[in-house]
Design an enzyme around this catalytic site. Structure first.
Site, PDB file in Angstrom:
ATOM      1  CD  GLU A  48      -0.402   9.607   6.049  1.00 57.74           C
ATOM      2  OE1 GLU A  48      -0.123  10.392   6.977  1.00 57.74           O
ATOM      3  OE2 GLU A  48      -0.282   9.898   4.852  1.00 57.74           O
ATOM      4  CD1 TRP A  75      -1.490  -1.949   2.729  1.00 61.07           C
ATOM      5  CD2 TRP A  75      -2.454  -2.046   0.714  1.00 61.07           C
ATOM      6  NE1 TRP A  75      -2.217  -3.100   2.673  1.00 61.07           N
ATOM      7  CE2 TRP A  75      -2.822  -3.193   1.452  1.00 61.07           C
ATOM      8  CE3 TRP A  75      -2.945  -1.895  -0.584  1.00 61.07           C
ATOM      9  CZ2 TRP A  75      -3.662  -4.182   0.927  1.00 61.07           C
ATOM     10  CZ3 TRP A  75      -3.778  -2.878  -1.102  1.00 61.07           C
ATOM     11  CH2 TRP A  75      -4.126  -3.993  -0.350  1.00 61.07           C
TER      12      TRP A  75
END
Length: 378
Positions: free
Chosen positions: A362, A155
């Site tokens: 995140e 990712w």
């Protein structure tokens, strides 16, 4: 408290707003075909956006976090893919290099990255290390003057187009998170290969790849900080990165709201614009309130960071609330558009698809709640 933007902040916001209008051309095609916006990345470099928070001494714009947030918000209103390319480059790569890199690393890597001559990527996530970032299976074996890196990263934003990668890897498993290092790895390093581009739901013109390392030789001088500093580096970097994702989510929500409000004043039912119907008015009112609250949280997080204060909780609060507002109100924007909201030419369905990832990358919303809870229960 002064909620008025300074003249400098207003100017950078206007420059980003004008640039964002250029992004409209081809944004649907870029989304459909997952086309990386090379020409616009170059334009962002020309505008100084690729090194927004880097000191002028290293070729950056020397601006603060609030300026960075203003730029991301405006760009994400139109094209969240371009916004996240900018966010990952600035927040996850340049900030850490500037904050913790040595002079040689700054001259060699930070300068071309800040100028936009090179693009950066941050490689933390793995097949078994997402929310549990300490569970690193990628290894960096210490060979004296170099490391041998082995493993897989998942990712990775800018994964295919980046030139410089910050790679988090485990050097001493017995030391747990204190045995993790961060290494600067250049594209083209023997043993380092890039996997196929992911075919994603949203932010489709931002390229996302897996990275594979097989005895990739990385010089010891490419380690940032002392031995074992990598996990702390990653956590500090993500705190700032979350402010960037909050700004991206804010832009997505605000962009959807702008489209919904304009459409409600054009579309007529029963002989009058649908904005005259209380059901639509209430939707727009809720959107305005929650987006403005998200904006204040995001700007406050940026301000807190700029004051040199601890900002982990503020960043987590901003990302949590703003990403959930973005998801909620892009759905409402589609509802206001009715059937037209379901087709690509009206843009809101794309904004909804783009919004979802802001609740995940995140640090998921669940991780943000964990961060906030730990802070308030200290």
């Amino acid at each position: 408290m002064n909620f008025k933007l300074s003249e400098e902040h207003s100017m950078i916001q206007q420059a980003a707003r004008e640039f964002a209008q250029e992004l409209k051309a081809g944004v649907i095609e870029r989304d459909e075909k997952a086309l990386f916006p090379h020409e616009f990345v170059q334009k962002m470099a020309d505008l100084g956006f690729m090194g927004l928070m880097v000191p002028e001494a290293y070729g950056g714009a020397g601006l603060d976090t609030l300026a960075y947030v203003l730029v991301l918000e405006e760009i994400a209103k139109i094209d969240a893919s371009t916004a996240v390319i900018l966010s990952a480059h600035n927040s996850l790569v340049l900030w850490g290099l500037n904050e913790y890199g040595n002079e040689e690393q700054k001259q060699k890597y930070l300068r071309p990255l800040a100028a936009g001559e090179k693009l950066g990527a941050f490689a933390l996530s793995e097949p078994e290390a997402g929310s549990d970032a300490s569970s690193q299976h990628t290894t960096a074996e210490d060979k004296g003057d170099h490391y041998l890196v082995n493993g897989t990263k998942n990712w990775i934003t800018n994964g295919g187009n980046a030139d410089i990668y910050l790679v988090i890897a485990q050097t001493d498993a017995s030391a747990g998170h204190r045995g993790i290092n961060v290494l600067i790895v250049e594209k083209g390093t023997p043993g380092f290969t890039i996997g196929p581009k992911e075919n994603k739901l949203g932010i489709r013109s931002s390229d996302t790849h897996s990275l594979m390392f097989s005895d990739a030789k990385v010089p010891k001088e490419n380690r940032i900080g002392e031995d074992g500093f990598g996990f702390k580096f990653a956590m500090k970097t993500l705190d700032g990165g979350r402010i960037g994702i909050a700004a991206q989510a804010l832009g997505i929500a605000a962009g959807a709201y702008d489209l919904a409000r304009a459409y409600s004043q054009e579309r007529k039912t029963f002989g009058k614009p649908i904005s005259n119907h209380q059901a639509i008015q209430f939707k727009l009112a809720d959107m305005e309130v929650e987006i403005e609250a998200a904006r204040l949280l995001t700007y406050k997080a940026a301000w807190t960071k700029d004051q040199g204060l601890p900002y982990g909780k503020e960043a987590a609060m901003a990302k949590l609330h703003t990403s959930e507002v973005a998801m909620k109100h892009t759905v409402e924007a589609i509802q206001i558009h009715g059937g037209y909201g379901y087709v690509k030419e009206y843009h809101v369905e794309r904004l909804m698809r783009d919004a979802k990832i802001t609740q995940i990358y995140e640090g998921t919303s669940e991780i943000q709640r964990l961060v906030i809870a730990r802070e308030i229960l200290k």
